[in-house]
Design an enzyme around this catalytic site. Structure first.
Site, mmCIF file in Angstrom:
data_model
loop_
_atom_site.group_PDB
_atom_site.id
_atom_site.type_symbol
_atom_site.label_atom_id
_atom_site.label_comp_id
_atom_site.label_asym_id
_atom_site.label_seq_id
_atom_site.Cartn_x
_atom_site.Cartn_y
_atom_site.Cartn_z
ATOM 1 N N ILE A 91 0.823 -1.097 -0.010
ATOM 2 C CA ILE A 91 -0.128 -0.115 0.072
ATOM 3 C C ILE A 91 0.870 1.249 -0.102
ATOM 4 O O ILE A 91 2.141 1.371 0.395
ATOM 5 C CB ILE A 91 -0.800 -0.196 1.123
ATOM 6 C CG1 ILE A 91 -0.177 0.069 2.606
ATOM 7 C CG2 ILE A 91 -1.988 -1.105 1.146
ATOM 8 C CD1 ILE A 91 -1.062 0.013 3.631
ATOM 9 N N CYS A 92 0.269 2.321 -0.421
ATOM 10 C CA CYS A 92 1.075 3.465 -0.557
ATOM 11 C C CYS A 92 0.472 4.533 0.386
ATOM 12 O O CYS A 92 -0.378 4.967 0.715
ATOM 13 C CB CYS A 92 0.479 4.086 -1.975
ATOM 14 S SG CYS A 92 1.322 5.851 -2.340
ATOM 15 N N LEU A 93 1.647 4.700 1.250
ATOM 16 C CA LEU A 93 1.431 5.643 2.505
ATOM 17 C C LEU A 93 2.627 6.473 2.538
ATOM 18 O O LEU A 93 3.705 6.113 2.146
ATOM 19 C CB LEU A 93 1.184 4.873 3.724
ATOM 20 C CG LEU A 93 0.088 3.875 3.851
ATOM 21 C CD1 LEU A 93 0.100 3.112 5.129
ATOM 22 C CD2 LEU A 93 -1.322 4.801 3.978
#
Length: 303
Positions: A91-93
Site C-alpha cells: 500500500i501507498c502511504l
C-alpha cells in the site's frame, strides 16, 4: 534469534532493539513481531480506530524492512479484508517505501503502526492499494475480522499470526450487538398501530367552551414525529440514534370573537386537522418503509 545475525550491522542492531521494546512495552492497539527465521520480515495486527466504521476490527498484515533500515522506509501489506486497503498488495502511504522522501530514521515499526491506524478512516484519494467501500460494508468486515486470523504463509508464520491475533483480541473490548430487528412489514404494522392510537387520543380531547369575554387567542396544533425504527448495520454494529424533536404544526387562527352567547370550537377545524395529521403519518410511514427495505438490501449484500 540474535545469534543468526551480525550484531555490528546497524540494521540488525536497530531491529533487535525494536523487538525488545515491543515485547517490554506492548500496546492494546497493536502487536507486531518478526519471524523467527527472518527479522527483516514482521507480522502485525492492529485494532480498528474507535468511533469509525473500523471499530472492533482486527486487521493483520506484514512489514518488510529493507537492508538499509532505518535509513530507508519499510513496505506494508494488509492480509485481512477491510474495505480500505487491498489485501496482499503493498500500500501507498507517506510512511511506506512509496514515499521515501517523507521517511525519518527516527521512526520505528511502532511509529508506523500508529500512523497506519490513523490512516484507516481517511479518504483514499485513489492512492495505490486503496479501496473506498461503503461504511456498512466496512462494518461488516470489521465484525468478521474478529472471528479468525487470515491464513497466510508457512506453518511457522501462521503460528505467529495466530498468537498475535489472540493477544490483540484479548485486549479488544467486545463489540456491542443489537437484538434481532423486526422485518420491514412488522415495523410498518407496529408504527401504523401506534399512529392510530395517537390519532384516537388526539380526537378524544374534549372541546373546551370559551366564555364570551375570554380572548380566543391562537391555537397551535402540534404534530409529534414518529421515531424511526432501529436498523442495525451489517454485522450487528449499533448505529447511533438521535431522539427526534417535536415539530410544530401549522398555526391556526380561529374565527373572530363571537358577538353573542357561548360559542363551541368549530368542529370542522378538528376534522381538517385530523385529516392532515393522518396524511402526514401515512407519508412518513411509507418513507420509513422504503428506507427500511433499502437498509435490509444493503445488509444482505454486505453479508
Amino acid at each position: 534469534m540474535a545469534d543468526k545475525y551480525n550484531l555490528k550491522n546497524p540494521a540488525v542492531k536497530r531491529i533487535l532493539q525494536e523487538v525488545k521494546e515491543m515485547q517490554s512495552n506492548p500496546s492494546d492497539d497493536f502487536m507486531s513481531l518478526p519471524l523467527e527465521e527472518n527479522i527483516f520480515e514482521w507480522q502485525f495486527a492492529i485494532r480498528g480506530p474507535a468511533d469509525t466504521e473500523f471499530e472492533g476490527g482486527i486487521y493483520h498484515g506484514r512489514i518488510q524492512l529493507p537492508a538499509e533500515y532505518p535509513f530507508k522506509p519499510p513496505s506494508f501489506m494488509l492480509l485481512t479484508p477491510n474495505g480500505r486497503f487491498e489485501t496482499q498488495t503493498k500500500i501507498c502511504l507517506s510512511i511506506s517505501n512509496h514515499h521515501p522522501e517523507h521517511w525519518q530514521p527516527s521512526w520505528s515499526v511502532r511509529t508506523a503502526l500508529v500512523a497506519l491506524i490513523a490512516f484507516m478512516p481517511t479518504n483514499p484519494n485513489g492512492a495505490l492499494g486503496s479501496l473506498d467501500y461503503k461504511k456498512e460494508e466496512r462494518r461488516a468486515l470489521a465484525i468478521k475480522s474478529r472471528e479468525a486470523p487470515p491464513k497466510f504463509g508457512t506453518p511457522d508464520r501462521q503460528k505467529l499470526i495466530d498468537e498475535i491475533h489472540e493477544y490483540v483480541l484479548s485486549k479488544a473490548p467486545p463489540v456491542p450487538q443489537l437484538s434481532p430487528a423486526q422485518s420491514p412489514e412488522e415495523n410498518l404494522r407496529t408504527e401504523v398501530a401506534e399512529a392510530e392510537t395517537n390519532l384516537q387520543n388526539h380526537e378524544a380531547v374534549p372541546a373546551r367552551e370559551e366564555l364570551p369575554d375570554e380572548p380566543v387567542g391562537d391555537r397551535i396544533l402540534e404534530e409529534q414525529e414518529m421515531p424511526p425504527p432501529a436498523n442495525p448495520s451489517p454485522g450487528g454494529v449499533e448505529v447511533s440514534r438521535e431522539i427526534p424533536s417535536q415539530n410544530s404544526g401549522t398555526r391556526v387562527h380561529p374565527n373572530p370573537k363571537p358577538e353573542t352567547g357561548v360559542q363551541k370550537p368549530d368542529d370542522r377545524l378538528f376534522t381538517v386537522a385530523a385529516i392532515g395529521l393522518t396524511i402526514a403519518i401515512v407519508v412518513l410511514l411509507l418513507k420509513k418503509f422504503i428506507r427500511s427495505t433499502e437498509h435490509g438490501a444493503v445488509f444482505m449484500n454486505g453479508s
